[in-house]
Every structure is written in structure tokens, then in C-alpha cells.
Design a protein around this motif. Structure first.
Motif, PDB file in Angstrom:
ATOM      1  N   UNK A   1       2.001 -16.647  12.587  1.00 51.13           N
ATOM      2  CA  UNK A   1       0.823 -17.496  12.533  1.00 51.13           C
ATOM      3  C   UNK A   1      -0.381 -16.793  13.159  1.00 51.13           C
ATOM      4  N   UNK A   2      -0.174 -16.149  14.284  1.00 47.76           N
ATOM      5  CA  UNK A   2      -1.271 -15.446  14.948  1.00 47.76           C
ATOM      6  C   UNK A   2      -1.817 -14.308  14.090  1.00 47.76           C
ATOM      7  N   UNK A   3      -0.998 -13.780  13.190  1.00 49.04           N
ATOM      8  CA  UNK A   3      -1.424 -12.665  12.342  1.00 49.04           C
ATOM      9  C   UNK A   3      -2.110 -13.120  11.055  1.00 49.04           C
ATOM     10  N   UNK A   4      -2.146 -14.414  10.793  1.00 52.94           N
ATOM     11  CA  UNK A   4      -2.738 -14.897   9.546  1.00 52.94           C
ATOM     12  C   UNK A   4      -4.247 -14.705   9.572  1.00 52.94           C
ATOM     13  N   UNK A   5      -4.789 -14.357   8.412  1.00 52.31           N
ATOM     14  CA  UNK A   5      -6.226 -14.119   8.296  1.00 52.31           C
ATOM     15  C   UNK A   5      -6.976 -15.437   8.193  1.00 52.31           C
TER      16      UNK A   5
END
Length: 392
Positions: free
Chosen positions: A136-140
Motif C-alpha cells: 500500500x505504501x508503494x502505490x502511486x
């Protein structure tokens, strides 16, 4: 498409613009029927009912309060701006702390749009939608200037307020249309009072068989019908699970005309029934009961209509036992249902007259279902435009 770079938009990772704070990982014995602190879990994330409680002293950071942005990352899945007062939130929920670069409500709308993309990425066959904190933290996330965020939020707030009212009206109309069929059945049943005897389900039926308690699988020999497969008195063959358990298949194999009763569900849905019409081989899960009866004295279609009637459903809710998460109607309680039972020939005539009403009622209900689907599609379309910089 609008030139987002020239307009000051940036594409960032979600972890750069907010923090995801995990809740408390409770063990089952720590969740109580009553206690000092209500515990918000994925099971009541969108419903605000069926609470567990805790007496444990907890870190203040594990609480959420009015105005906090939350995200259920498993099961219920999706965002919510909390307005239910101070509660403890469970491990399967994040509290979202926005940075100065992004507004809370802009983040909420991004999450609401992005959750549908996550569902598509995990595939239609996924039995449990969830996302890890790292992924989730890596989602753009597209991040416009704050003033543009405020404009987007204002436009969406206004549009969705109107959509919500329209959808609510359609849902009420859908419920009313479905109740028309029940009312037509009850009208015919009352009209036959002088040709009926007062009895109970326990006297009219000879057996009450619980379904399998074995764990089902995503693939297997035979489908296992669950409570979600009982819809509007019929079997819905979507979202199936399966079994390879030969003993269960032999014992619980359904026969054409079998009536299944949903003994455990939310209070709104507990007690619904459906008739199995032999479309394909299947057995049934433990939350369902198969009623056994003399089919030369009790017509399966009549029994199914009776159990789904407004009077029977209201009686079931009134006697259902309450657990933390669900309402329950055991076989012993099902037997107490009062029932007006006409002769077999009168049963057939009541069913015939009620079925005559089904087609126009189903057509009306289908129109409202289409309206509701259209409202949901329009909401997603507006969100898509918002995060593509095309919302005017």
C-alpha cells in the motif's frame, strides 16, 4: 488529457504523503462481550454493530476518534472517515495520518477509487481481498497542489451527496418491490384461512439437517452452497466454493425441491430461505438447514414462500439468539414458527397466484438494481476523472 506536470501535479508513493498506523492485534480471549473499551474490527467497520470490548490498558495511539481516516485492509476492505466516537481499532485496520502535502478528504477519495483497482489486480476469483502495508505504501498517488485538492474534494462532495440520495431512494424502492411478492403470498394465505389449520414448522416438517462443517475450497468436485447463495428465495450460483469430501457429498447431496434455511447471518438476513431446483449437483454448508417434509402434504414452493414471507421473517428475528457478530435461529427455534397450513390443493393454488405476480415484480426489481449499479458506475467514473486531472 490535462498536462498534470505543468499544473503542479506530482506522482508520489502513498508512503511519502501519509503514515499507516496499525491497530492492536488482539487474541480471541482478549475480546469480551462487555468491557471498558469498544473494539472496532473489520466485521463491524461499516455497520457500527456487533461490538467486542477490551479491558486491557492500551497505548493511546491505538485509539481512533471522530474525524480520523481509517482503512480496513482485509475482509470489509476500504476507507472510512470515523464518526462513532473514541474506540480502539483492531490490527486489520490502519489509521491514516496525512502529511502536510495532502488533505484527509482527498486521501479518502483516492482510497475509495484505488480500492476498486486493487480488487481488479487481485482478480475476480480472490476469496479474501486484502493488501499489505508495504504494498500500500508503494502505490502511486497523483498529488496536485492543496488548492486543487480542495476544489476536487468540494466538487466530489457535492456530486456524491446527490448520488447518495438517489441511490438510497432506489434501494428503498428495490426493497419495496421485493416485499410486494411476499405481500401477494400473504394475501392469498389469509384468504384461505377457512381452509387452513394452525400448526408450526416443527409439526409440518419431519427433520432439520445441518450442513457440512468441513472447510471448503476454491475448486473441487461439488459446490457447497453458503448463506450468500440464498437470494430472493432462489439459489444464486455465483461466488461458489467446493468440496472433495466424499462422505459429505453422499450425506448432504441436495435433491430437487429441497428447501434450505439460513440459520446464521446478520439480523437483517437471518432466516431467509431458498428452494433448490436441481440445476446442478451441490451440498450445503453448516450455516444452512435442510428441511425434511412429506411432499405429498407440503408443497416445497409453498414452504419456501412461507419462510420468506414478511410474517415468518419478523417472527424469526424476534426469537433469534444474538452473538457478537451474528444472529442465530437454531433448528429448535425454527420448529416453533407458527404456520397457517392449507390443504395440498389450496397450497398449489396459492403458489400459482403468487407466481403470477412474480414476473412483473421481478422486472420492476431489475430496473432498480440497474439504477443502483449505474449510480455506483457513475461514482467510479467521477473518481477516475478526479485523479486524472479531468474533473471540471
Amino acid at each position: 488529457m490535462k498536462d498534470l506536470v505543468k499544473s503542479g501535479w506530482q506522482t508520489m508513493q502513498l508512503g511519502e504523503v501519509c503514515s499507516l498506523l496499525n491497530g492492536r492485534a488482539y487474541k480471541k480471549p482478549e475480546l469480551l462481550e462487555s468491557g471498558r473499551y469498544p473494539v472496532l474490527r473489520v466485521g463491524n467497520f461499516f455497520t457500527n454493530n456487533h461490538w467486542y470490548y477490551s479491558d486491557l490498558e492500551l497505548d493511546e495511539n491505538k485509539y481512533c476518534d471522530n474525524g480520523d481516516l481509517l482503512y480496513a485492509w482485509s475482509a470489509s476492505f476500504g476507507p472510512r472517515i470515523w464518526n462513532g466516537g473514541k474506540v480502539i481499532y483492531h490490527y486489520h485496520i490502519w489509521k491514516v495520518a496525512p502529511s502536510e502535502q495532502v488533505l484527509r478528504d482527498y486521501l479518502f477519495y483516492f482510497f475509495d477509487w484505488d480500492k476498486e483497482r486493487i480488487k481488479e489486480e487481485q482478480g475476480a476469483g480472490a476469496t479474501m481481498i486484502h493488501v499489505s502495508k508495504r504494498s500500500m505504501e508503494a502505490r502511486a498517488i497523483p498529488v496536485p497542489p492543496l488548492e486543487e485538492q480542495r476544489r476536487i474534494v468540494a466538487v466530489l462532495d457535492e456530486a456524491f451527496e446527490g448520488l447518495a440520495r438517489a441511490k438510497e431512494n432506489a434501494e428503498v424502492n428495490l426493497q419495496n418491490s421485493r416485499e410486494l411478492f411476499s405481500l401477494s403470498f400473504e394475501h392469498e394465505l389469509i384468504a384461505s384461512a377457512d381452509q387452513s389449520k394452525l400448526t408450526t414448522i416443527g409439526e409440518a416438517c419431519s427433520g432439520f439437517e445441518y450442513g457440512t462443517s468441513a472447510k471448503s475450497k476454491n475448486s473441487g468436485i461439488v459446490p457447497v452452497l453458503r448463506m450468500g447463495n440464498l437470494q430472493s428465495g432462489e439459489i444464486d450460483w455465483g461466488n461458489l466454493v467446493y468440496t472433495d469430501n466424499v462422505a459429505d457429498i453422499e450425506k448432504l447431496n441436495l435433491k430437487n425441491g429441497d428447501v434450505l434455511f439460513n440459520r446464521t447471518n446478520s439480523l437483517e438476513h437471518v432466516g431467509k430461505a431458498a428452494i433448490y431446483r436441481g440445476e446442478r449437483q451441490a451440498i450445503f454448508a453448516g450455516y444452512l438447514i435442510r428441511l425434511q417434509f412429506d411432499r405429498e402434504k407440503l408443497l416445497p414452493e409453498f414452504l419456501n414462500m412461507f419462510l420468506n414471507s414478511r410474517g415468518a421473517r419478523n417472527y424469526g428475528r424476534s426469537i433469534s439468539g444474538k452473538s457478537v457478530n451474528q444472529a442465530n435461529i437454531s433448528a429448535s427455534k425454527l420448529k416453533t414458527y407458527p404456520m397457517r397450513l392449507p390443504s395440498f390443493d389450496v397450497q398449489k393454488e396459492i403458489v400459482r397466484k403468487a407466481e403470477k405476480m412474480r414476473e412483473p415484480i421481478d422486472d420492476l426489481a431489475a430496473q432498480y438494481v440497474t439504477q443502483i449499479r449505474d449510480f455506483d458506475d457513475l461514482r467510479q467514473s467521477l473518481l477516475q476523472k478526479a485523479f486524472a486531472g479531468e474533473l471540471t
